[in-house]
Design a protein around this motif. Structure first.
Motif, mmCIF file in Angstrom:
data_model
loop_
_atom_site.group_PDB
_atom_site.id
_atom_site.type_symbol
_atom_site.label_atom_id
_atom_site.label_comp_id
_atom_site.label_asym_id
_atom_site.label_seq_id
_atom_site.Cartn_x
_atom_site.Cartn_y
_atom_site.Cartn_z
ATOM 1 N N ASP A 108 1.399 1.936 -27.112
ATOM 2 C CA ASP A 108 1.701 3.167 -26.387
ATOM 3 C C ASP A 108 0.758 3.413 -25.221
ATOM 4 N N LEU A 109 -0.002 2.379 -24.832
ATOM 5 C CA LEU A 109 -0.894 2.462 -23.678
ATOM 6 C C LEU A 109 -0.259 1.726 -22.507
ATOM 7 N N LEU A 110 -0.222 2.384 -21.343
ATOM 8 C CA LEU A 110 0.325 1.768 -20.134
ATOM 9 C C LEU A 110 -0.729 1.756 -19.040
ATOM 10 N N LEU A 111 -1.002 0.582 -18.487
ATOM 11 C CA LEU A 111 -1.894 0.441 -17.346
ATOM 12 C C LEU A 111 -1.021 0.159 -16.127
ATOM 13 N N THR A 112 -1.176 0.955 -15.098
ATOM 14 C CA THR A 112 -0.338 0.827 -13.914
ATOM 15 C C THR A 112 -1.185 0.540 -12.680
ATOM 16 N N ASP A 113 -0.885 -0.565 -12.027
ATOM 17 C CA ASP A 113 -1.553 -0.951 -10.784
ATOM 18 C C ASP A 113 -0.616 -0.600 -9.637
ATOM 19 N N LEU A 114 -0.934 0.465 -8.899
ATOM 20 C CA LEU A 114 -0.087 0.889 -7.784
ATOM 21 C C LEU A 114 -0.286 -0.030 -6.576
ATOM 22 N N PRO A 115 0.725 -0.130 -5.706
ATOM 23 C CA PRO A 115 0.559 -0.920 -4.484
ATOM 24 C C PRO A 115 -0.601 -0.368 -3.647
ATOM 25 N N GLY A 116 -1.274 -1.238 -2.945
ATOM 26 C CA GLY A 116 -2.344 -0.775 -2.066
ATOM 27 C C GLY A 116 -1.760 -0.005 -0.899
ATOM 28 N N PHE A 117 -2.445 1.033 -0.472
ATOM 29 C CA PHE A 117 -1.957 1.812 0.669
ATOM 30 C C PHE A 117 -2.855 1.591 1.877
ATOM 31 N N GLY A 118 -2.400 2.092 3.032
ATOM 32 C CA GLY A 118 -3.163 1.875 4.264
ATOM 33 C C GLY A 118 -2.666 0.637 4.970
ATOM 34 N N PHE A 119 -3.567 -0.114 5.612
ATOM 35 C CA PHE A 119 -3.180 -1.311 6.353
ATOM 36 C C PHE A 119 -2.569 -2.358 5.437
#
Length: 209
Positions: free
Chosen positions: A58-69
């Motif tokens: 029941d644990l979720l690790l989420t890597d969001l897309p990098g923002f900026g350039f």
């Protein structure tokens, strides 16, 4: 004929940890070092355009897309990705138990200064403020400390000031973690994450960190 119910890929998730940050700050590398999982890392800054998920029960690790350039990505596409990031955060705020905002400690102050000279707010600070606005507990992972010129404490104090956190930074040691993913130095970040898990009575999740 009844239509099959669409499965919710996040059904049963009780604890989500979100990793966010500007492109090329080493965010995915930090997550890889923390979990030991071979998280997808782009060969060029900004090539990852969708969230990457790692699930343990029941644990979720989420890597969001990098923002900026984003190397080779048009400005319009960059804006779309930023909007998607904000939408994901806002839509899942109730489920997100913790956010880890990764910044490049060696370049953060210079980037902020350039944005301020244009009378604009850096995206890093916008995201940090969004987490606060939504009441999401946030850890600031100051990565690439090995590349910081001069006194580390002075740089960290400056970063605090830009985020409207009254210096000295050491009074914020419960939410600021100097890190160096390249050298595997994430002791303080792991400690803060475990602290949050312990406070939530989820010591059983320590095994994943």
């Amino acid at each position: 004929m009844k239509m099959a119910k669409k499965l919710d890929e996040f059904e049963g998730i009780n604890f989500e940890i979100l990793f966010a940050g500007r492109s090329n700050v080493g965010k995915s590398s930090v997550l890889k070092q923390i979990t030991g999982k071979n998280v997808k890392v782009g060969k060029r800054p900004g090539v990852t355009l969708k969230p990457t998920h790692i699930r343990y029960s029941d644990l979720l690790l989420t890597d969001l897309p990098g923002f900026g350039f984003m190397s080779g990505v048009k400005d319009r596409k960059q804006d779309i990705v930023k909007d998607q990031i904000v939408r994901y955060i806002e839509s899942n705020a109730e489920r997100i138990s913790l956010a880890v905002l990764v910044i490049d400690g060696a370049t953060f102050l210079d980037i902020v200064q350039r944005w301020e000279e244009r009378n604009e707010i850096p995206i890093d600070i916008e995201i940090f403020e969004l987490f606060k606005e939504l009441g999401i507990d946030t850890i600031l992972a100051v990565n690439k400390t090995d590349k910081i010129d001069g006194e580390l404490d002075k740089t960290l104090d400056g970063i605090c000031d830009k985020l409207e956190m009254l210096p000295p930074w050491k009074q914020w040691i419960d939410c600021i973690a100097p890190t160096c993913a390249k050298k595997g130095d994430l002791k303080s970040l792991k400690s803060l994450i475990r602290q949050r898990l312990h406070n939530a009575k989820r010591d059983d999740l320590f095994q994943h960190f």
